[in-house]
Design a protein around this motif. Structure first.
Motif, PDB file in Angstrom:
ATOM      1  N   ALA A  41       0.813  -1.221   0.000  1.00  0.00           N
ATOM      2  CA  ALA A  41       0.000   0.000   0.000  1.00  0.00           C
ATOM      3  C   ALA A  41       0.840   1.263   0.000  1.00  0.00           C
ATOM      4  O   ALA A  41       0.319   2.358  -0.242  1.00  0.00           O
ATOM      5  CB  ALA A  41      -0.935   0.019   1.212  1.00  0.00           C
ATOM      6  N   SER A  42       2.122   1.141   0.290  1.00  0.00           N
ATOM      7  CA  SER A  42       3.024   2.270   0.335  1.00  0.00           C
ATOM      8  C   SER A  42       2.484   3.342   1.287  1.00  0.00           C
ATOM      9  O   SER A  42       1.900   3.008   2.314  1.00  0.00           O
ATOM     10  CB  SER A  42       3.272   2.825  -1.067  1.00  0.00           C
ATOM     11  N   ASN A  43       2.672   4.616   0.932  1.00  0.00           N
ATOM     12  CA  ASN A  43       2.297   5.698   1.840  1.00  0.00           C
ATOM     13  C   ASN A  43       0.924   6.286   1.541  1.00  0.00           C
ATOM     14  O   ASN A  43       0.663   7.450   1.848  1.00  0.00           O
ATOM     15  CB  ASN A  43       3.344   6.816   1.768  1.00  0.00           C
ATOM     16  N   GLY A  97      16.071  -2.716  -0.006  1.00  0.00           N
ATOM     17  CA  GLY A  97      16.289  -2.061  -1.282  1.00  0.00           C
ATOM     18  C   GLY A  97      15.065  -1.294  -1.742  1.00  0.00           C
ATOM     19  O   GLY A  97      14.439  -0.545  -0.991  1.00  0.00           O
ATOM     20  N   ASP A  98      14.701  -1.498  -3.020  1.00  0.00           N
ATOM     21  CA  ASP A  98      13.570  -0.788  -3.608  1.00  0.00           C
ATOM     22  C   ASP A  98      12.237  -1.151  -2.970  1.00  0.00           C
ATOM     23  O   ASP A  98      11.244  -0.438  -3.146  1.00  0.00           O
ATOM     24  CB  ASP A  98      13.488  -1.080  -5.113  1.00  0.00           C
ATOM     25  N   ASP A  99      12.192  -2.272  -2.227  1.00  0.00           N
ATOM     26  CA  ASP A  99      10.946  -2.669  -1.558  1.00  0.00           C
ATOM     27  C   ASP A  99      10.405  -1.560  -0.666  1.00  0.00           C
ATOM     28  O   ASP A  99       9.189  -1.461  -0.452  1.00  0.00           O
ATOM     29  CB  ASP A  99      11.169  -3.907  -0.672  1.00  0.00           C
ATOM     30  N   GLY A 178      20.090  -1.689  -0.752  1.00  0.00           N
ATOM     31  CA  GLY A 178      20.561  -2.199  -2.023  1.00  0.00           C
ATOM     32  C   GLY A 178      19.622  -1.797  -3.141  1.00  0.00           C
ATOM     33  O   GLY A 178      18.747  -0.936  -2.977  1.00  0.00           O
ATOM     34  N   LYS A 179      19.772  -2.435  -4.295  1.00  0.00           N
ATOM     35  CA  LYS A 179      18.925  -2.158  -5.452  1.00  0.00           C
ATOM     36  C   LYS A 179      18.481  -3.473  -6.076  1.00  0.00           C
ATOM     37  O   LYS A 179      19.216  -4.456  -6.068  1.00  0.00           O
ATOM     38  CB  LYS A 179      19.683  -1.342  -6.513  1.00  0.00           C
TER      39      LYS A 179
END
Length: 255
Positions: A41-43, A97-99, A178-179
């Protein structure tokens, strides 16, 4: 010490219960979590409908909204006190990382941070709860150390704990994000009526996973602690923007 706890897996998650139990001896614990799984859901905030708060049999409060909703509602009006710390998790799966851009677990902590409350997000690397009790014990130790350090209110930590027995963990490592490689393609299918549907594909594999990253640390058996901030400014591009776009004397699109 007043601790607000949330997550993105939902108020019924074993990880949430374990985290609340681990925090209970450190202060007054309030749990406000989503009514269902809101992973990814992110922000996001819910702005198109009102939110309802209910109480579960175990005393946890749950909201028909996102992880960010839960922390926002709790801090800005629902609670009769301001928490001293926001803790999110324990998530069923890594957030490295990008998560962190997509993670509801990290977003719940981030909302506390944006509202001026120090915050920590906890995730268990590898799905399943085989070693949840050890992860909860680690979370308690991290919070104890954090509180003993007289933390800055503008602190946001992302913690990933390998899904290993506690006595096999090598310790705690300070890391950077990380990425990942680009995400896998969507998965096309059809519903029972023959209409096309699409499932979001898996995240990409780790690309930047060298020493110093959260990916590397957890793969080597370390608990990864990454300090985060929310400044998305690409500072190295500021001169380019100034020269090519913000300077009236320069042809604006001659790039």
């Amino acid at each position: 010490m007043r601790i607000l706890i949330s997550n993105d897996d939902g108020y019924f998650s074993p990880g949430l219960a374990a985290l609340a139990q681990a925090m209970s001896s450190l202060g007054e614990v309030t749990v406000v979590a989503p009514e269902r799984d809101r992973s990814g859901a992110s922000n996001s905030l819910t702005l198109d409908r009102p939110l309802k708060v209910r109480r579960a049999a175990n005393g946890f409060l749950f909201i028909n909204g996102t992880p960010t909703d839960c922390v926002h509602v709790a801090i800005t009006g629902m609670l009769d006190h301001r928490p001293d710390l926001v803790v999110s998790g324990i998530n069923d799966g890594a957030n490295m990382g990008d998560d962190t851009i997509y993670s509801g677990t990290v977003a719940a902590a981030t909302e506390g941070y944006l509202l001026g409350v120090p915050a920590i997000a906890f995730s268990l690397v590898g799905r399943g709860w085989a070693h949840l009790s050890g992860a909860a014990s680690i979370a308690r130790e991290v919070v104890e150390g954090f509180l003993a350090s007289d933390p800055d209110p503008r602190t946001l930590l992302n913690v990933n704990i390998p899904n290993l027995p506690k006595d096999q963990l090598r310790g705690i490592a300070a890391t950077r994000l990380g990425k990942r490689h680009v995400a896998e393609p969507v998965i096309a299918s059809h519903d029972p009526r023959g209409e096309p549907i699409w499932w979001i594909g898996p995240a990409g594999e780790a690309r930047d996973a060298g020493p110093g990253t959260d990916f590397h640390a957890t793969a080597e058996g370390w608990v990864s602690v990454t300090p985060l901030n929310v400044d998305l400014t690409c500072r190295q591009s500021l001169p380019w923007v100034q020269d090519r776009l913000a300077n009236p004397a320069a042809p604006p699109w001659n790039v």
